[in-house]
Structure formats: structure tokens, C-alpha cells
Design a protein around this motif. Structure first.
Motif, short mmCIF file in Angstrom:
data_model
loop_
_atom_site.label_atom_id
_atom_site.label_comp_id
_atom_site.label_asym_id
_atom_site.label_seq_id
_atom_site.Cartn_x
_atom_site.Cartn_y
_atom_site.Cartn_z
N GLU A 10 2.02 1.76 -3.44
CA GLU A 10 0.94 2.31 -4.25
C GLU A 10 0.79 3.82 -4.03
O GLU A 10 0.58 4.58 -4.97
CB GLU A 10 -0.39 1.61 -3.93
N CYS A 58 0.83 -1.21 0.00
CA CYS A 58 0.00 0.00 0.00
C CYS A 58 0.86 1.26 0.00
O CYS A 58 0.53 2.25 -0.66
CB CYS A 58 -0.93 0.00 1.20
N HIS A 85 -0.39 -0.60 -9.53
CA HIS A 85 -1.69 -0.28 -10.14
C HIS A 85 -1.85 1.23 -10.24
O HIS A 85 -2.25 1.75 -11.28
CB HIS A 85 -2.82 -0.84 -9.29
N PRO A 89 -7.45 3.24 -9.36
CA PRO A 89 -8.54 2.36 -8.94
C PRO A 89 -9.16 1.55 -10.08
O PRO A 89 -9.59 0.41 -9.88
CB PRO A 89 -9.58 3.33 -8.35
N ASP A 138 -7.84 -6.93 -0.81
CA ASP A 138 -6.82 -5.89 -0.99
C ASP A 138 -7.32 -4.70 -1.81
O ASP A 138 -6.59 -3.71 -1.95
CB ASP A 138 -5.57 -6.47 -1.66
N VAL A 139 -8.51 -4.80 -2.38
CA VAL A 139 -9.01 -3.74 -3.28
C VAL A 139 -9.14 -2.41 -2.55
O VAL A 139 -8.59 -1.39 -2.99
CB VAL A 139 -10.35 -4.15 -3.92
N THR A 189 -6.92 -1.47 -10.44
CA THR A 189 -7.11 -2.40 -9.32
C THR A 189 -8.42 -3.17 -9.47
O THR A 189 -8.45 -4.40 -9.30
CB THR A 189 -7.11 -1.63 -7.98
N GLN A 225 -3.99 4.74 -2.96
CA GLN A 225 -3.89 5.54 -4.19
C GLN A 225 -4.46 6.94 -3.99
O GLN A 225 -3.88 7.93 -4.46
CB GLN A 225 -4.62 4.81 -5.32
N PHE A 245 -6.55 -10.57 -8.76
CA PHE A 245 -6.28 -9.77 -7.57
C PHE A 245 -7.30 -10.10 -6.50
O PHE A 245 -8.47 -10.32 -6.80
CB PHE A 245 -6.33 -8.28 -7.92
N SER A 294 4.20 -3.90 -5.47
CA SER A 294 2.73 -3.81 -5.39
C SER A 294 2.02 -4.13 -6.69
O SER A 294 0.79 -4.24 -6.71
CB SER A 294 2.33 -2.40 -4.94
N TYR A 340 -5.80 -0.83 -1.36
CA TYR A 340 -5.07 -0.28 -2.50
C TYR A 340 -5.67 1.05 -2.93
O TYR A 340 -4.95 2.03 -3.14
CB TYR A 340 -5.09 -1.27 -3.67
N TRP A 365 -9.16 -7.23 -10.19
CA TRP A 365 -10.06 -8.04 -9.36
C TRP A 365 -11.13 -8.73 -10.20
O TRP A 365 -11.38 -9.92 -10.04
CB TRP A 365 -10.70 -7.16 -8.28
#
Length: 232
Positions: A13, A10, A64, A67, A83-84, A70, A91, A79, A61, A87, A74
């Protein structure tokens, strides 16, 4: 299993997003009016920012720093859902770091205002006066293509080591078409980070640059997932 802790990933990121916003938006705000820079120079700056960030933080990381990316990972089942949100939160924090540093630098110039702080807009705030739906469509389609590119090159063992190069070129290409339309977002965090300084119209238009890039990332994830599923 990732060999780096979530905290380290993180933080990477956040740093990567700060770098992208500072160097990309910073080029637009500080150097965009310089004759030899212009739209092409700003587009290249965003591409180089992402390329260098990807080589710096990609092994930690995945870099990404967006968003839409990321969420695309997913949806493509590349992914973990848990963790969404961490992250995306990182960001957002990194984007605000980037624009805060840029704001402090720009404050050193007499007469500086945040009225032209690289924010994304539609209609009268679009560089080319494009309607809101044309801006929304452009952001949706271009973000979808950009995220699909990322999902494709990072899933290929043959391309993975050199992936930052086509990804950086992809972001450059995205900016070449989108700067005259929306001032180029492709990244909800980039839009949020500048809008909180410009405020007023930028905050009113912000929903477009959150919703449609994310929808583009979702579609890219769905397409990548289908294309990469073996038929046998």
C-alpha cells in the motif's frame, strides 16, 4: 483468508501510494505547464499511475492506496476493520515518500518553490476560483462515484482480472472534471502529502479534502452493500 501478511500488504500500500503521488502530482508539477500536457495529460497520468499500481500491487494488498477506498470497502463489508488503520497509516507514509522524492527532484531546478506544488485548494486557491462548498460537493460526489466503481468491478468475477483498466479510466475521468475545481483530490492522502510541503493555505483547506472524499467513500460503501445484497 489473505495469503499475504499484514506487513507485506501495508508495504505494498505504501509503495503503491508513493507511485501514484510521485507520478500523478509529479506530472502536474513538472510537466503541467507543457502545452501538450495540460489538464488532460495530468488526468491521464493519474489514471495510468493507478492502473499500473493496481496491476503491480493489486494481487497483494488490493491496491486501495486511498483512505476513501479502504473505508468504502469496510463499509461495504468487503474489508476487515482491524486492517483499516494499518492500511491508512501505510498510505499516509507512502504519500509522503512520493512527495519527498518529488520535492528533491524539483529542488534541482533554479527558483523552485513549493508555492505551486500541486496542492488542493478552494476559493482563491481553486484553479477556477470555486467556492468552498462547491469544491466540497464536487469532491464528495466524484469520490463517491469513483469508489462505487471500484467496489463494483472488484466484486465481479468476470471483471476482476481487468479491473485496473476501468478503475484507471475512472480516476482519469474524475481528474478531468475536478482539476479546474479543486486541483483534484479524490484521495485524502494525496492532499495531505502535498499540503505538508505547501503549508499555509494548503493546510488550512486540507480538512475539506479529508472529510468530503471520506464521506464519499462511506456513501459508496453503503450503496454497494445494498446493491450487492441478494434479494432472495
Amino acid at each position: 483468508m489473505n495469503r499475504y501478511s499484514l506487513a507485506k500488504r501495508c508495504f505494498a500500500e505504501a509503495l503503491g501510494t508513493a507511485w501514484l503521488v510521485l507520478m500523478g502530482v509529479g506530472t502536474a508539477v513538472i510537466s503541467g505547464t507543457v502545452p501538450w500536457v495540460g489538464v488532460t495529460g495530468v488526468a491521464i497520468a493519474f489514471g495510468l499511475s493507478l492502473l499500473t499500481a493496481a496491476y503491480t500491487f493489486g494481487s497483494i494488498s488490493g491496491c486501495h492506496i486511498n483512505p476513501a477506498v479502504t473505508i468504502g470497502f469496510w463499509v461495504a463489508k468487503q474489508f476487515s476493520f482491524r486492517d483499516v488503520l494499518p492500511y491508512i497509516g501505510s498510505q499516509i507514509l507512502g504519500g509522503i515518500w512520493g512527495t519527498t522524492i518529488l520535492f528533491l527532484i524539483c529542488m534541482g531546478k533554479p527558483g523552485f518553490t513549493t508555492a505551486d506544488f500541486g496542492s488542493n485548494g478552494v476559493e482563491i486557491h481553486s484553479p477556477g476560483n470555486y467556492s468552498w462548498w462547491a469544491c466540497a460537493l464536487a469532491e464528495f460526489i466524484v469520490t463517491c462515484g469513483f469508489v462505487l466503481l471500484i467496489l463494483s468491478v472488484t466484486s465481479s468475477p468476470a471483471l476482476k482480472l481487468s479491473a485496473p483498466i476501468p478503475i484507471g479510466l475512472g480516476l482519469t475521468l474524475a481528474h478531468l472534471i475536478l482539476i479546474p475545481v479543486t486541483n483534484a483530490s479524490v484521495n485524502p492522502v494525496r492532499s495531505l502529502a502535498t499540503a505538508i510541503f505547501t503549508q499555509d493555505w494548503a493546510l488550512a483547506d486540507l480538512w475539506i479534502f479529508i472529510v468530503f472524499p471520506i464521506l464519499g467513500g462511506v456513501l459508496a460503501g453503503m450503496v454497494a452493500r445494498w446493491l450487492q445484497e441478494p434479494d432472495i
